[in-house]
Design a protein around this motif. Structure first.
Motif, PDB file in Angstrom:
ATOM      1  N   ASN A 268      -0.260  11.307  -6.325  1.00 18.93           N
ATOM      2  CA  ASN A 268      -0.311  10.756  -4.964  1.00 18.93           C
ATOM      3  C   ASN A 268      -1.601   9.992  -4.690  1.00 18.93           C
ATOM      4  O   ASN A 268      -2.106   9.963  -3.552  1.00 18.93           O
TER       5      ASN A 268
ATOM      6  N   GLU B 128      -6.456   0.687   7.603  1.00 20.09           N
ATOM      7  CA  GLU B 128      -5.440  -0.354   7.732  1.00 20.09           C
ATOM      8  C   GLU B 128      -5.731  -1.252   8.930  1.00 20.09           C
ATOM      9  O   GLU B 128      -6.476  -0.874   9.839  1.00 20.09           O
TER      10      GLU B 128
ATOM     11  N   LEU C 185     -12.112   0.671   2.774  1.00 19.60           N
ATOM     12  CA  LEU C 185     -12.032   2.004   2.190  1.00 19.60           C
ATOM     13  C   LEU C 185     -13.084   2.903   2.815  1.00 19.60           C
ATOM     14  O   LEU C 185     -14.239   2.504   2.978  1.00 19.60           O
TER      15      LEU C 185
ATOM     16  N   ALA D 143      -9.916   6.809   1.450  1.00 21.99           N
ATOM     17  CA  ALA D 143      -8.930   6.652   2.515  1.00 21.99           C
ATOM     18  C   ALA D 143      -8.879   5.184   2.899  1.00 21.99           C
ATOM     19  O   ALA D 143      -9.923   4.519   2.990  1.00 21.99           O
ATOM     20  N   LEU D 144      -7.669   4.676   3.084  1.00 27.86           N
ATOM     21  CA  LEU D 144      -7.496   3.267   3.405  1.00 27.86           C
ATOM     22  C   LEU D 144      -7.566   3.059   4.913  1.00 27.86           C
ATOM     23  O   LEU D 144      -6.884   3.745   5.677  1.00 27.86           O
TER      24      LEU D 144
ATOM     25  N   THR E 163       0.839  -1.190   0.000  1.00 32.00           N
ATOM     26  CA  THR E 163       0.000   0.000   0.000  1.00 32.00           C
ATOM     27  C   THR E 163       0.879   1.245   0.000  1.00 32.00           C
ATOM     28  O   THR E 163       2.036   1.207   0.421  1.00 32.00           O
TER      29      THR E 163
ATOM     30  N   LEU F  11      -4.131   6.994  -3.890  1.00 30.09           N
ATOM     31  CA  LEU F  11      -4.045   5.792  -3.063  1.00 30.09           C
ATOM     32  C   LEU F  11      -3.754   4.592  -3.950  1.00 30.09           C
ATOM     33  O   LEU F  11      -4.412   4.387  -4.978  1.00 30.09           O
TER      34      LEU F  11
ATOM     35  N   LYS G  51       0.567   9.794  10.023  1.00 33.29           N
ATOM     36  CA  LYS G  51      -0.070   8.474   9.969  1.00 33.29           C
ATOM     37  C   LYS G  51      -0.668   8.108  11.316  1.00 33.29           C
ATOM     38  O   LYS G  51      -1.756   7.555  11.417  1.00 33.29           O
TER      39      LYS G  51
ATOM     40  N   ARG H 214       1.128   5.719  -1.585  1.00 29.12           N
ATOM     41  CA  ARG H 214       0.623   6.804  -2.418  1.00 29.12           C
ATOM     42  C   ARG H 214       1.479   6.882  -3.674  1.00 29.12           C
ATOM     43  O   ARG H 214       2.709   6.976  -3.595  1.00 29.12           O
TER      44      ARG H 214
ATOM     45  N   TYR I  68      -6.016   1.449  -8.093  1.00 29.43           N
ATOM     46  CA  TYR I  68      -6.261   2.788  -7.584  1.00 29.43           C
ATOM     47  C   TYR I  68      -7.733   2.882  -7.184  1.00 29.43           C
ATOM     48  O   TYR I  68      -8.602   3.102  -8.036  1.00 29.43           O
TER      49      TYR I  68
END
Length: 415
Positions: A36, A108, A100, A105-106, A28, A38, A407, A30, A50
């Motif tokens: 940039n 995690e 998502l 936005a991911l 994962t 995702l 992050k 950018r 993407y």
């Protein structure tokens, strides 16, 4: 001679040195050359994914991004474009679940959210940035250490290699045993509460003090106070010199009216609490946007974690790794990690890359402006030889730490 720019893509060899045929990797980040955006790598190890912004939170990925590593001893080569803030994830005997949120936005995997579907799985990650200037990668234990050890070897176009050995195959068990031993030495502190066990027994992971405090904010409260008092007493009558290792050079301070006072634009520091020391980003160490002050904060935070500030008034250039963690009040999580790692290197707290200008790297990083192949081994086997020394750094510490802090803030907001 170094090239002016890296190639537009990078080959990564993923080696399975576990005892399982059910190991998967995920990548994962950018995409620098795609605004940039995702980025995730699909399961074939070549095709970019993407994601588009979903209509609701916690939406599943639209494609399979689990890269199978095959049987023990297998090696799979994947290809990625220039990526910023990237992570290479591994999981054994299961698959990771990513979500998502609108943006996109991911979301995690989390080791502190009990409802996270990945909470009971055996997973880990390393971090990297691959841009036009270089590949930079490191083994990170800033959040936790897992039962899946990672080793790194970076080979450049001249055939030269840089290597980080990582943990041995039984590294987590050794770390947990040492944490329990430290609990027996300091029974009221809570070092054993960093250990997370599997359902049915066995060690699953060990959390860093900072991560463990997400679940228990009272953990380690007051722990560092006697040491901080010792430092403040010393610099009431002794001058502290901090080398910013940048254009500001050496700056000096003494304790005045209860504050560690550097004067000028750097200003003063109040006494940090344990939470401030472990996080390196709260209280007096909160990022200020003043680059000179933030450079000083990084070096003070590192010295507090290593408990060298009470005896070394010239930071960090008089430091040697042999003197780290010798005080009874120290970051024993970091101490133990460095002791157990085969070459004693790896990020154990956010500013573990701070070191004397003469050398003595602790951070467990590899980097090169001309990368040809990055080999990442999971499971405790070696990824290559350790013959090549680490050269001068070609990255700016404070900017990378700010990226990490960003992050962290996003991660905590998801909980």
């Amino acid at each position: 001679m170094a090239s002016r720019q890296t190639e537009s893509t990078l080959n990564i060899a993923l080696q399975n040195r576990t005892s399982s045929s059910n190991v998967f990797a995920y990548i994962t980040g950018r995409a620098i050359d795609n605004n940039n955006a995702l980025f995730l790598l699909q399961a074939d190890g070549r095709t970019p994914y993407y994601p588009t912004s979903p209509g609701q939170t916690l939406s599943p990925l639209a494609v399979d991004c689990a890269i199978p590593l095959g049987a023990p001893g297998s090696s799979v080569t994947v290809t990625v474009p220039h990526l910023a803030g990237a992570r290479l994830w591994f999981v054994r005997d299961g698959r990771l679940t990513f979500y998502l949120n609108p943006g996109p936005a991911l979301v995690e995997p989390s080791v502190t959210n009990p409802s996270d579907p990945n909470i009971g799985l055996d997973w880990t990650f390393c971090e990297f940035t691959f841009n036009s200037a270089q590949l930079y990668a490191n083994i990170s234990y800033v959040d936790f250490v897992a039962a899946l050890p990672i080793a790194l070897t970076l080979t450049n176009t001249a055939g030269e290699s840089r290597h980080v050995a990582g943990l041995p195959a039984d590294g987590l068990d050794r770390i947990c045993a040492a944490l329990r031993d430290q609990h027996n030495r300091d029974p009221g502190v809570g070092w054993d509460r960093l250990i997370v066990t599997r359902n049915g027994g066995g060690n699953l992971r060990a959390l860093s003090p900072n991560t463990a405090r997400v679940q228990d904010p009272a953990l380690f409260n007051g722990y560092y106070q006697p040491y901080v008092d010792e430092v403040w007493n010393k610099y009431t009558n002794t001058t502290l010199t901090v080398n910013t290792q940048a254009s500001w050079g050496d700056v000096q301070a003494r304790v005045v009216s209860g504050q560690l006072d550097f004067g000028g634009s750097i200003g003063t520091y109040s006494k940090p609490a344990a939470a401030d020391i472990f996080s390196c980003s709260t209280g007096p160490f909160t990022p200020s946007g003043n680059a000179a002050r933030d450079a000083v904060s990084a070096r003070l935070a590192a010295a507090f974690n290593r408990s060298t500030l009470h005896k070394n008034p010239v930071q960090p250039n008089n430091e040697v790794p042999e003197s780290y963690y010798q005080h009874q009040i120290t970051n024993h999580y970091a101490r133990i990690l460095h002791e157990v790692n085969i070459d004693h290197r790896g990020y154990a707290f956010p500013y573990d890359d701070v070191g004397p200008s003469s050398g003595g790297d602790q951070s467990g990083s590899v980097f090169d402006p001309n990368p040809q192949l990055w080999t990442v081994t999971v499971g405790g086997g070696q990824a290559g030889s350790a013959e090549a020394p680490q050269g001068p750094r070609r990255f700016e510490r404070s900017s990378r730490r700010r990226s990490w802090l960003a992050k962290l803030r996003k991660y905590l907001q998801r909980l």
